[in-house]
Design a protein around this motif. Structure first.
Motif, PDB file in Angstrom:
ATOM      1  N   GLU A 148       0.483  -1.286   0.212  1.00 14.14           N
ATOM      2  CA  GLU A 148      -0.291   0.021   0.102  1.00 14.14           C
ATOM      3  C   GLU A 148       0.551   1.420   0.293  1.00 14.14           C
ATOM      4  O   GLU A 148       0.407   2.523  -0.730  1.00 14.14           O
ATOM      5  CB  GLU A 148      -1.057  -0.019   1.559  1.00 14.14           C
ATOM      6  CG  GLU A 148      -1.928   1.176   1.425  1.00 14.14           C
ATOM      7  CD  GLU A 148      -2.515   1.159   2.688  1.00 14.14           C
ATOM      8  OE1 GLU A 148      -3.862   1.852   2.473  1.00 14.14           O
ATOM      9  OE2 GLU A 148      -2.645   0.704   3.747  1.00 14.14           O
ATOM     10  N   TYR A 149       1.843   1.504   0.633  1.00 14.66           N
ATOM     11  CA  TYR A 149       2.881   2.475   1.013  1.00 14.66           C
ATOM     12  C   TYR A 149       3.239   2.670  -0.713  1.00 14.66           C
ATOM     13  O   TYR A 149       3.138   3.968  -0.795  1.00 14.66           O
ATOM     14  CB  TYR A 149       3.977   2.403   1.672  1.00 14.66           C
ATOM     15  CG  TYR A 149       4.808   3.206   1.632  1.00 14.66           C
ATOM     16  CD1 TYR A 149       5.092   4.477   2.933  1.00 14.66           C
ATOM     17  CD2 TYR A 149       5.926   3.519   0.979  1.00 14.66           C
ATOM     18  CE1 TYR A 149       5.795   5.439   2.871  1.00 14.66           C
ATOM     19  CE2 TYR A 149       6.924   4.717   0.767  1.00 14.66           C
ATOM     20  CZ  TYR A 149       6.345   5.582   1.606  1.00 14.66           C
ATOM     21  OH  TYR A 149       7.341   6.491   1.784  1.00 14.66           O
ATOM     22  N   ILE A 150       4.102   1.523  -1.055  1.00 15.11           N
ATOM     23  CA  ILE A 150       4.160   2.240  -2.713  1.00 15.11           C
ATOM     24  C   ILE A 150       2.927   3.050  -3.721  1.00 15.11           C
ATOM     25  O   ILE A 150       3.279   3.597  -4.652  1.00 15.11           O
ATOM     26  CB  ILE A 150       4.489   0.804  -3.240  1.00 15.11           C
ATOM     27  CG1 ILE A 150       6.259   0.027  -2.475  1.00 15.11           C
ATOM     28  CG2 ILE A 150       5.045   0.740  -4.525  1.00 15.11           C
ATOM     29  CD1 ILE A 150       6.732  -1.177  -2.381  1.00 15.11           C
ATOM     30  N   TYR A 156       2.916   5.230 -11.468  1.00 17.86           N
ATOM     31  CA  TYR A 156       3.241   4.787 -11.911  1.00 17.86           C
ATOM     32  C   TYR A 156       2.870   5.665 -13.016  1.00 17.86           C
ATOM     33  O   TYR A 156       1.706   5.718 -13.666  1.00 17.86           O
ATOM     34  CB  TYR A 156       1.751   3.327 -12.359  1.00 17.86           C
ATOM     35  CG  TYR A 156       1.944   2.363 -13.143  1.00 17.86           C
ATOM     36  CD1 TYR A 156       2.421   1.191 -13.641  1.00 17.86           C
ATOM     37  CD2 TYR A 156       0.734   3.258 -14.673  1.00 17.86           C
ATOM     38  CE1 TYR A 156       2.575   0.507 -14.697  1.00 17.86           C
ATOM     39  CE2 TYR A 156       0.998   1.681 -15.554  1.00 17.86           C
ATOM     40  CZ  TYR A 156       1.657   0.819 -15.347  1.00 17.86           C
ATOM     41  OH  TYR A 156       1.617  -0.533 -16.532  1.00 17.86           O
ATOM     42  N   ILE A 157       4.697   5.626 -14.441  1.00 20.44           N
ATOM     43  CA  ILE A 157       4.411   5.839 -15.141  1.00 20.44           C
ATOM     44  C   ILE A 157       5.844   5.518 -16.260  1.00 20.44           C
ATOM     45  O   ILE A 157       6.803   5.035 -15.989  1.00 20.44           O
ATOM     46  CB  ILE A 157       5.722   7.234 -15.152  1.00 20.44           C
ATOM     47  CG1 ILE A 157       4.874   8.293 -13.962  1.00 20.44           C
ATOM     48  CG2 ILE A 157       5.647   8.164 -16.104  1.00 20.44           C
ATOM     49  CD1 ILE A 157       5.458   9.861 -13.600  1.00 20.44           C
ATOM     50  N   LYS A 158       5.078   4.938 -17.476  1.00 21.25           N
ATOM     51  CA  LYS A 158       6.197   4.407 -18.434  1.00 21.25           C
ATOM     52  C   LYS A 158       6.891   5.045 -18.820  1.00 21.25           C
ATOM     53  O   LYS A 158       7.090   6.634 -19.494  1.00 21.25           O
ATOM     54  CB  LYS A 158       5.103   4.077 -19.394  1.00 21.25           C
ATOM     55  CG  LYS A 158       3.820   2.674 -18.970  1.00 21.25           C
ATOM     56  CD  LYS A 158       3.138   2.021 -20.468  1.00 21.25           C
ATOM     57  CE  LYS A 158       2.474   1.010 -20.472  1.00 21.25           C
ATOM     58  NZ  LYS A 158       1.354   0.528 -20.656  1.00 21.25           N
ATOM     59  N   GLY A 159       8.268   4.561 -19.371  1.00 22.89           N
ATOM     60  CA  GLY A 159       9.105   4.925 -19.660  1.00 22.89           C
ATOM     61  C   GLY A 159      10.533   6.253 -18.892  1.00 22.89           C
ATOM     62  O   GLY A 159      11.460   6.086 -19.943  1.00 22.89           O
ATOM     63  N   CYS A 178       5.597  -1.856 -12.997  1.00 22.38           N
ATOM     64  CA  CYS A 178       5.516  -2.752 -12.199  1.00 22.38           C
ATOM     65  C   CYS A 178       6.934  -3.646 -11.765  1.00 22.38           C
ATOM     66  O   CYS A 178       6.781  -4.246 -11.148  1.00 22.38           O
ATOM     67  CB  CYS A 178       4.842  -3.498 -12.783  1.00 22.38           C
ATOM     68  SG  CYS A 178       5.556  -4.421 -15.210  1.00 22.38           S
ATOM     69  N   GLN A 179       8.118  -4.132 -12.624  1.00 14.17           N
ATOM     70  CA  GLN A 179       8.802  -4.547 -12.416  1.00 14.17           C
ATOM     71  C   GLN A 179      10.215  -3.426 -11.193  1.00 14.17           C
ATOM     72  O   GLN A 179      10.286  -4.081 -10.533  1.00 14.17           O
ATOM     73  CB  GLN A 179       9.748  -4.617 -13.851  1.00 14.17           C
ATOM     74  CG  GLN A 179      11.220  -4.904 -13.362  1.00 14.17           C
ATOM     75  CD  GLN A 179      12.559  -5.154 -14.767  1.00 14.17           C
ATOM     76  OE1 GLN A 179      11.428  -5.467 -15.646  1.00 14.17           O
ATOM     77  NE2 GLN A 179      13.678  -4.547 -14.746  1.00 14.17           N
ATOM     78  N   ASP A 180       9.694  -2.443 -11.752  1.00 12.07           N
ATOM     79  CA  ASP A 180      10.828  -1.135 -10.380  1.00 12.07           C
ATOM     80  C   ASP A 180       9.689  -1.292  -8.698  1.00 12.07           C
ATOM     81  O   ASP A 180      10.442  -1.686  -7.799  1.00 12.07           O
ATOM     82  CB  ASP A 180      10.526   0.232 -11.312  1.00 12.07           C
ATOM     83  CG  ASP A 180      10.975   0.307 -12.273  1.00 12.07           C
ATOM     84  OD1 ASP A 180      12.059  -0.035 -12.434  1.00 12.07           O
ATOM     85  OD2 ASP A 180      10.379   0.937 -12.934  1.00 12.07           O
ATOM     86  N   ALA A 308       8.426  -7.670 -19.283  1.00 10.44           N
ATOM     87  CA  ALA A 308       8.245  -7.346 -17.924  1.00 10.44           C
ATOM     88  C   ALA A 308       7.752  -5.597 -17.777  1.00 10.44           C
ATOM     89  O   ALA A 308       8.291  -5.267 -16.478  1.00 10.44           O
ATOM     90  CB  ALA A 308       9.399  -8.124 -17.315  1.00 10.44           C
ATOM     91  N   GLN A 309       8.150  -4.850 -18.596  1.00 10.01           N
ATOM     92  CA  GLN A 309       8.310  -3.571 -18.620  1.00 10.01           C
ATOM     93  C   GLN A 309       7.160  -2.976 -18.144  1.00 10.01           C
ATOM     94  O   GLN A 309       6.728  -2.149 -18.860  1.00 10.01           O
ATOM     95  CB  GLN A 309       9.232  -2.948 -18.737  1.00 10.01           C
ATOM     96  CG  GLN A 309      10.562  -2.684 -18.729  1.00 10.01           C
ATOM     97  CD  GLN A 309      10.900  -2.325 -16.925  1.00 10.01           C
ATOM     98  OE1 GLN A 309      10.175  -1.077 -17.254  1.00 10.01           O
ATOM     99  NE2 GLN A 309      11.221  -2.338 -15.679  1.00 10.01           N
ATOM    100  N   GLN A 310       6.273  -3.613 -17.545  1.00 12.24           N
ATOM    101  CA  GLN A 310       4.871  -3.081 -17.733  1.00 12.24           C
ATOM    102  C   GLN A 310       4.195  -1.949 -16.789  1.00 12.24           C
ATOM    103  O   GLN A 310       3.677  -2.481 -15.635  1.00 12.24           O
ATOM    104  CB  GLN A 310       3.672  -3.362 -18.533  1.00 12.24           C
ATOM    105  CG  GLN A 310       4.043  -4.184 -19.731  1.00 12.24           C
ATOM    106  CD  GLN A 310       4.221  -2.781 -20.688  1.00 12.24           C
ATOM    107  OE1 GLN A 310       3.509  -2.358 -20.940  1.00 12.24           O
ATOM    108  NE2 GLN A 310       5.541  -2.873 -21.578  1.00 12.24           N
TER     109      GLN A 310
END
Length: 310
Positions: A148-150, A156-159, A178-180, A308-310
Protein backbone atom coordinates in the motif's frame (compact mmCIF):
# COMPACT_ATOMS: atom_id res chain seq x y z
CA UNK A 1 -12.18 -20.53 -12.72
CA UNK A 2 -11.49 -18.16 -15.62
CA UNK A 3 -9.78 -19.28 -18.82
CA UNK A 4 -7.40 -16.93 -20.66
CA UNK A 5 -6.06 -17.05 -24.20
CA UNK A 6 -2.61 -15.44 -24.18
CA UNK A 7 -0.68 -14.63 -27.35
CA UNK A 8 2.92 -13.47 -26.81
CA UNK A 9 5.18 -12.57 -29.76
CA UNK A 10 8.81 -11.54 -29.38
CA UNK A 11 10.34 -10.28 -32.61
CA UNK A 12 14.00 -9.38 -33.24
CA UNK A 13 14.84 -7.71 -36.53
CA UNK A 14 18.45 -7.06 -37.64
CA UNK A 15 19.72 -4.50 -40.15
CA UNK A 16 22.12 -7.09 -41.58
CA UNK A 17 22.45 -10.88 -41.41
CA UNK A 18 23.43 -12.54 -38.12
CA UNK A 19 24.14 -16.16 -37.27
CA UNK A 20 24.56 -18.65 -34.44
CA UNK A 21 21.77 -17.30 -32.27
CA UNK A 22 21.63 -19.15 -28.95
CA UNK A 23 18.64 -18.46 -26.72
CA UNK A 24 16.93 -19.27 -23.43
CA UNK A 25 13.19 -18.77 -22.97
CA UNK A 26 11.10 -18.69 -19.81
CA UNK A 27 7.61 -18.38 -21.25
CA UNK A 28 6.21 -21.65 -19.91
CA UNK A 29 3.46 -21.43 -17.28
CA UNK A 30 4.78 -22.05 -13.78
CA UNK A 31 3.66 -25.43 -12.49
CA UNK A 32 1.60 -24.86 -9.34
CA UNK A 33 -1.89 -25.66 -7.97
CA UNK A 34 -3.22 -22.18 -8.82
CA UNK A 35 -3.17 -22.57 -12.60
CA UNK A 36 -3.68 -25.28 -15.20
CA UNK A 37 -2.22 -25.27 -18.72
CA UNK A 38 -4.86 -26.39 -21.20
CA UNK A 39 -2.82 -25.81 -24.36
CA UNK A 40 0.57 -24.32 -25.17
CA UNK A 41 2.14 -23.95 -28.61
CA UNK A 42 5.53 -22.46 -29.44
CA UNK A 43 6.45 -21.26 -32.94
CA UNK A 44 10.06 -20.20 -33.50
CA UNK A 45 11.89 -19.03 -36.65
CA UNK A 46 13.55 -21.98 -38.33
CA UNK A 47 11.63 -24.49 -36.16
CA UNK A 48 14.61 -25.39 -33.96
CA UNK A 49 14.49 -28.19 -31.44
CA UNK A 50 13.81 -26.80 -27.98
CA UNK A 51 15.38 -28.57 -25.00
CA UNK A 52 13.32 -28.04 -21.84
CA UNK A 53 14.86 -28.01 -18.35
CA UNK A 54 14.03 -26.90 -14.80
CA UNK A 55 16.15 -24.28 -13.05
CA UNK A 56 17.09 -23.77 -9.41
CA UNK A 57 13.88 -21.83 -8.68
CA UNK A 58 11.57 -24.47 -10.16
CA UNK A 59 10.97 -22.67 -13.47
CA UNK A 60 10.69 -24.53 -16.75
CA UNK A 61 12.90 -23.00 -19.43
CA UNK A 62 13.72 -23.86 -23.00
CA UNK A 63 17.06 -23.66 -24.80
CA UNK A 64 17.45 -23.54 -28.58
CA UNK A 65 19.85 -22.48 -31.35
CA UNK A 66 19.25 -20.85 -34.72
CA UNK A 67 22.57 -21.45 -36.47
CA UNK A 68 21.91 -20.43 -40.13
CA UNK A 69 22.20 -16.82 -41.27
CA UNK A 70 18.99 -14.85 -40.59
CA UNK A 71 17.74 -11.28 -40.30
CA UNK A 72 14.72 -11.97 -38.10
CA UNK A 73 14.00 -14.10 -35.06
CA UNK A 74 10.38 -14.54 -33.98
CA UNK A 75 9.34 -16.42 -30.85
CA UNK A 76 5.59 -16.90 -30.65
CA UNK A 77 3.77 -18.38 -27.68
CA UNK A 78 0.07 -19.35 -27.83
CA UNK A 79 -1.21 -20.27 -24.40
CA UNK A 80 -4.59 -21.28 -23.03
CA UNK A 81 -4.57 -21.39 -19.24
CA UNK A 82 -7.15 -21.79 -16.50
CA UNK A 83 -6.51 -20.03 -13.20
CA UNK A 84 -7.81 -22.11 -10.31
CA UNK A 85 -7.05 -19.89 -7.31
CA UNK A 86 -10.11 -18.62 -5.44
CA UNK A 87 -11.10 -15.01 -6.00
CA UNK A 88 -10.95 -14.49 -2.22
CA UNK A 89 -7.80 -15.77 -0.51
CA UNK A 90 -7.69 -16.95 3.09
CA UNK A 91 -4.26 -15.65 3.97
CA UNK A 92 -3.12 -16.18 7.54
CA UNK A 93 -3.12 -12.69 9.04
CA UNK A 94 -2.24 -14.09 12.46
CA UNK A 95 1.19 -15.48 11.60
CA UNK A 96 3.76 -13.96 13.97
CA UNK A 97 7.31 -12.83 13.37
CA UNK A 98 8.57 -15.58 15.66
CA UNK A 99 6.75 -18.19 13.55
CA UNK A 100 8.30 -16.66 10.44
CA UNK A 101 11.77 -16.87 11.95
CA UNK A 102 11.25 -20.50 12.97
CA UNK A 103 10.13 -21.48 9.46
CA UNK A 104 12.83 -19.46 7.71
CA UNK A 105 15.63 -20.97 9.80
CA UNK A 106 14.67 -24.50 8.73
CA UNK A 107 14.66 -23.88 4.96
CA UNK A 108 17.80 -22.81 3.09
CA UNK A 109 15.80 -21.38 0.16
CA UNK A 110 13.82 -19.13 2.49
CA UNK A 111 17.01 -17.94 4.16
CA UNK A 112 18.41 -17.02 0.77
CA UNK A 113 15.29 -15.10 -0.22
CA UNK A 114 15.17 -13.27 3.12
CA UNK A 115 18.66 -11.79 2.81
CA UNK A 116 19.22 -8.32 1.38
CA UNK A 117 22.35 -6.41 0.42
CA UNK A 118 22.35 -2.74 1.48
CA UNK A 119 22.00 -0.02 -1.15
CA UNK A 120 23.08 3.63 -1.16
CA UNK A 121 19.64 4.72 0.06
CA UNK A 122 19.37 1.92 2.62
CA UNK A 123 18.42 4.31 5.41
CA UNK A 124 15.39 5.36 3.36
CA UNK A 125 14.44 1.70 2.93
CA UNK A 126 14.89 1.19 6.67
CA UNK A 127 12.55 4.11 7.38
CA UNK A 128 9.86 2.70 5.11
CA UNK A 129 10.29 -0.77 6.60
CA UNK A 130 9.93 0.54 10.16
CA UNK A 131 6.88 2.63 9.29
CA UNK A 132 4.95 -0.22 7.67
CA UNK A 133 5.88 -2.69 10.41
CA UNK A 134 4.73 -0.31 13.13
CA UNK A 135 1.27 -0.11 11.56
CA UNK A 136 0.86 -3.88 11.24
CA UNK A 137 0.19 -6.63 13.77
CA UNK A 138 1.45 -9.61 11.74
CA UNK A 139 3.71 -10.61 8.86
CA UNK A 140 0.87 -10.63 6.31
CA UNK A 141 -0.37 -7.25 7.49
CA UNK A 142 3.15 -5.84 7.11
CA UNK A 143 3.40 -7.17 3.56
CA UNK A 144 0.05 -5.57 2.78
CA UNK A 145 1.09 -2.27 4.33
CA UNK A 146 4.33 -2.20 2.34
CA UNK A 147 2.45 -2.76 -0.91
CA UNK A 148 0.00 0.00 0.00
CA UNK A 149 2.87 2.38 0.77
CA UNK A 150 4.35 1.91 -2.71
CA UNK A 151 0.95 2.26 -4.35
CA UNK A 152 0.25 5.54 -2.55
CA UNK A 153 3.69 7.17 -2.71
CA UNK A 154 5.02 6.15 -6.15
CA UNK A 155 3.55 7.12 -9.51
CA UNK A 156 2.99 4.61 -12.28
CA UNK A 157 4.74 6.15 -15.31
CA UNK A 158 5.99 4.25 -18.35
CA UNK A 159 9.25 5.15 -20.05
CA UNK A 160 11.20 6.80 -17.24
CA UNK A 161 12.95 3.59 -16.15
CA UNK A 162 14.64 0.63 -17.87
CA UNK A 163 15.49 -2.94 -16.90
CA UNK A 164 18.74 -1.64 -15.44
CA UNK A 165 17.09 0.92 -13.15
CA UNK A 166 18.14 0.38 -9.55
CA UNK A 167 16.05 0.67 -6.39
CA UNK A 168 18.07 3.79 -5.54
CA UNK A 169 16.91 5.37 -8.79
CA UNK A 170 13.29 4.33 -8.22
CA UNK A 171 13.39 6.05 -4.84
CA UNK A 172 14.80 9.15 -6.52
CA UNK A 173 12.19 9.18 -9.30
CA UNK A 174 9.33 8.31 -6.93
CA UNK A 175 7.87 6.61 -10.01
CA UNK A 176 8.25 3.60 -12.27
CA UNK A 177 6.46 0.54 -13.60
CA UNK A 178 5.65 -2.93 -12.31
CA UNK A 179 9.20 -4.25 -12.37
CA UNK A 180 10.46 -1.25 -10.39
CA UNK A 181 7.72 -1.57 -7.78
CA UNK A 182 8.37 -5.30 -7.43
CA UNK A 183 12.09 -4.73 -6.81
CA UNK A 184 11.31 -1.95 -4.32
CA UNK A 185 8.87 -4.14 -2.41
CA UNK A 186 11.40 -6.99 -2.35
CA UNK A 187 14.00 -4.66 -0.85
CA UNK A 188 11.60 -3.47 1.88
CA UNK A 189 10.42 -6.97 2.83
CA UNK A 190 13.86 -8.54 2.79
CA UNK A 191 15.13 -5.71 4.98
CA UNK A 192 12.53 -6.90 7.50
CA UNK A 193 13.62 -10.52 7.03
CA UNK A 194 10.56 -11.65 5.05
CA UNK A 195 11.46 -14.24 2.37
CA UNK A 196 10.27 -12.78 -0.92
CA UNK A 197 10.62 -13.65 -4.57
CA UNK A 198 10.14 -11.83 -7.88
CA UNK A 199 7.37 -13.12 -10.18
CA UNK A 200 7.05 -12.64 -13.93
CA UNK A 201 3.81 -13.33 -15.77
CA UNK A 202 0.67 -11.77 -17.17
CA UNK A 203 -2.05 -9.68 -15.62
CA UNK A 204 -5.39 -10.58 -17.14
CA UNK A 205 -8.63 -8.64 -17.71
CA UNK A 206 -10.46 -7.44 -14.65
CA UNK A 207 -13.87 -5.77 -14.59
CA UNK A 208 -12.52 -2.94 -12.46
CA UNK A 209 -9.48 -2.36 -14.65
CA UNK A 210 -5.89 -2.84 -13.53
CA UNK A 211 -2.62 -1.14 -14.40
CA UNK A 212 -0.63 -3.28 -16.80
CA UNK A 213 -3.43 -5.61 -17.87
CA UNK A 214 -3.17 -7.16 -21.31
CA UNK A 215 0.63 -7.22 -21.06
CA UNK A 216 3.42 -9.02 -19.31
CA UNK A 217 3.63 -8.03 -15.69
CA UNK A 218 5.68 -8.36 -12.52
CA UNK A 219 4.75 -8.75 -8.87
CA UNK A 220 6.18 -10.51 -5.81
CA UNK A 221 5.41 -13.44 -3.55
CA UNK A 222 6.08 -13.24 0.18
CA UNK A 223 6.35 -16.16 2.59
CA UNK A 224 3.56 -15.96 5.16
CA UNK A 225 4.03 -18.17 8.26
CA UNK A 226 1.65 -21.13 8.48
CA UNK A 227 0.42 -20.33 4.97
CA UNK A 228 3.25 -20.33 2.42
CA UNK A 229 3.81 -18.19 -0.67
CA UNK A 230 1.28 -15.39 -1.18
CA UNK A 231 1.40 -13.14 -4.23
CA UNK A 232 0.90 -9.42 -3.91
CA UNK A 233 0.93 -6.86 -6.73
CA UNK A 234 2.20 -3.44 -5.58
CA UNK A 235 1.42 -1.87 -8.95
CA UNK A 236 -2.27 -2.41 -8.25
CA UNK A 237 -2.08 -2.92 -4.48
CA UNK A 238 -3.94 -6.25 -4.56
CA UNK A 239 -3.28 -9.75 -3.35
CA UNK A 240 -2.86 -12.03 -6.36
CA UNK A 241 -5.82 -14.31 -7.02
CA UNK A 242 -7.09 -15.62 -10.36
CA UNK A 243 -6.36 -12.58 -12.54
CA UNK A 244 -2.62 -13.23 -12.68
CA UNK A 245 -0.88 -15.96 -14.70
CA UNK A 246 2.57 -16.89 -13.41
CA UNK A 247 5.46 -17.74 -15.73
CA UNK A 248 8.55 -17.78 -13.51
CA UNK A 249 9.94 -16.84 -10.11
CA UNK A 250 13.38 -15.89 -8.80
CA UNK A 251 15.42 -13.59 -6.62
CA UNK A 252 15.04 -10.73 -9.11
CA UNK A 253 14.17 -9.96 -12.74
CA UNK A 254 17.32 -11.54 -14.18
CA UNK A 255 16.14 -14.94 -12.92
CA UNK A 256 12.87 -14.53 -14.82
CA UNK A 257 13.84 -12.89 -18.13
CA UNK A 258 11.32 -14.22 -20.71
CA UNK A 259 13.86 -14.34 -23.57
CA UNK A 260 17.61 -13.85 -23.56
CA UNK A 261 20.50 -15.02 -25.65
CA UNK A 262 23.43 -14.18 -27.92
CA UNK A 263 24.10 -13.94 -31.63
CA UNK A 264 27.13 -13.35 -33.86
CA UNK A 265 27.26 -10.44 -36.26
CA UNK A 266 27.89 -6.65 -36.32
CA UNK A 267 24.18 -5.86 -36.56
CA UNK A 268 21.83 -3.35 -35.02
CA UNK A 269 18.71 -4.99 -33.70
CA UNK A 270 15.14 -3.86 -33.21
CA UNK A 271 13.01 -5.56 -30.58
CA UNK A 272 9.21 -5.60 -30.48
CA UNK A 273 7.03 -7.45 -27.99
CA UNK A 274 3.33 -8.02 -28.56
CA UNK A 275 0.99 -9.51 -25.95
CA UNK A 276 -2.74 -10.05 -26.15
CA UNK A 277 -4.93 -11.55 -23.46
CA UNK A 278 -8.37 -12.82 -24.37
CA UNK A 279 -11.09 -13.41 -21.80
CA UNK A 280 -13.98 -15.87 -21.95
CA UNK A 281 -16.51 -13.14 -22.74
CA UNK A 282 -14.63 -12.20 -25.92
CA UNK A 283 -12.81 -9.13 -24.63
CA UNK A 284 -9.19 -8.85 -25.74
CA UNK A 285 -6.52 -6.64 -24.16
CA UNK A 286 -3.45 -5.91 -26.29
CA UNK A 287 -0.08 -4.27 -25.74
CA UNK A 288 2.82 -3.63 -28.14
CA UNK A 289 6.29 -2.39 -27.21
CA UNK A 290 8.82 -1.35 -29.84
CA UNK A 291 12.39 -1.03 -28.60
CA UNK A 292 15.38 0.06 -30.67
CA UNK A 293 18.74 -1.28 -29.60
CA UNK A 294 22.12 -0.26 -30.92
CA UNK A 295 24.50 -2.99 -29.79
CA UNK A 296 27.07 -3.79 -32.52
CA UNK A 297 29.41 -6.21 -30.80
CA UNK A 298 30.54 -9.42 -32.44
CA UNK A 299 28.87 -11.51 -29.75
CA UNK A 300 25.86 -9.49 -28.60
CA UNK A 301 23.63 -10.29 -25.67
CA UNK A 302 19.95 -9.63 -26.28
CA UNK A 303 17.09 -9.85 -23.85
CA UNK A 304 13.32 -9.59 -24.18
CA UNK A 305 13.52 -7.64 -20.98
CA UNK A 306 11.04 -4.96 -21.90
CA UNK A 307 8.27 -7.55 -21.86
CA UNK A 308 8.18 -7.28 -18.09
CA UNK A 309 8.27 -3.50 -18.06
CA UNK A 310 4.58 -2.66 -17.91
Amino acid sequence: MPIFNIHHITRYEYDRPVKESTNEIKIYPFQCPDQETLQHELLITGHPEVQVFQDYWGNRYGSFNVLPVHQQLVIESKLIVRTTAPSQLRINFHGSWQQLQDETNTQLLLLELASSEPIAAQERINEIARSVQEKAHSVAATVEAASEYIFKHFKYIKGITTIETTVDEVLEHQAGVCQDFAHLLLKILRTLGVPSRYVSGYICPNKNGMRGEGATHAWIEAWIPQYGWAGIDPTNNVWVTNNHVKLSVGRHFNDCTPVKGTFKGPAKQKLSVFVSVGYEDGHVFEDLNNVDTYQQQTDNEMADSFSAQQ
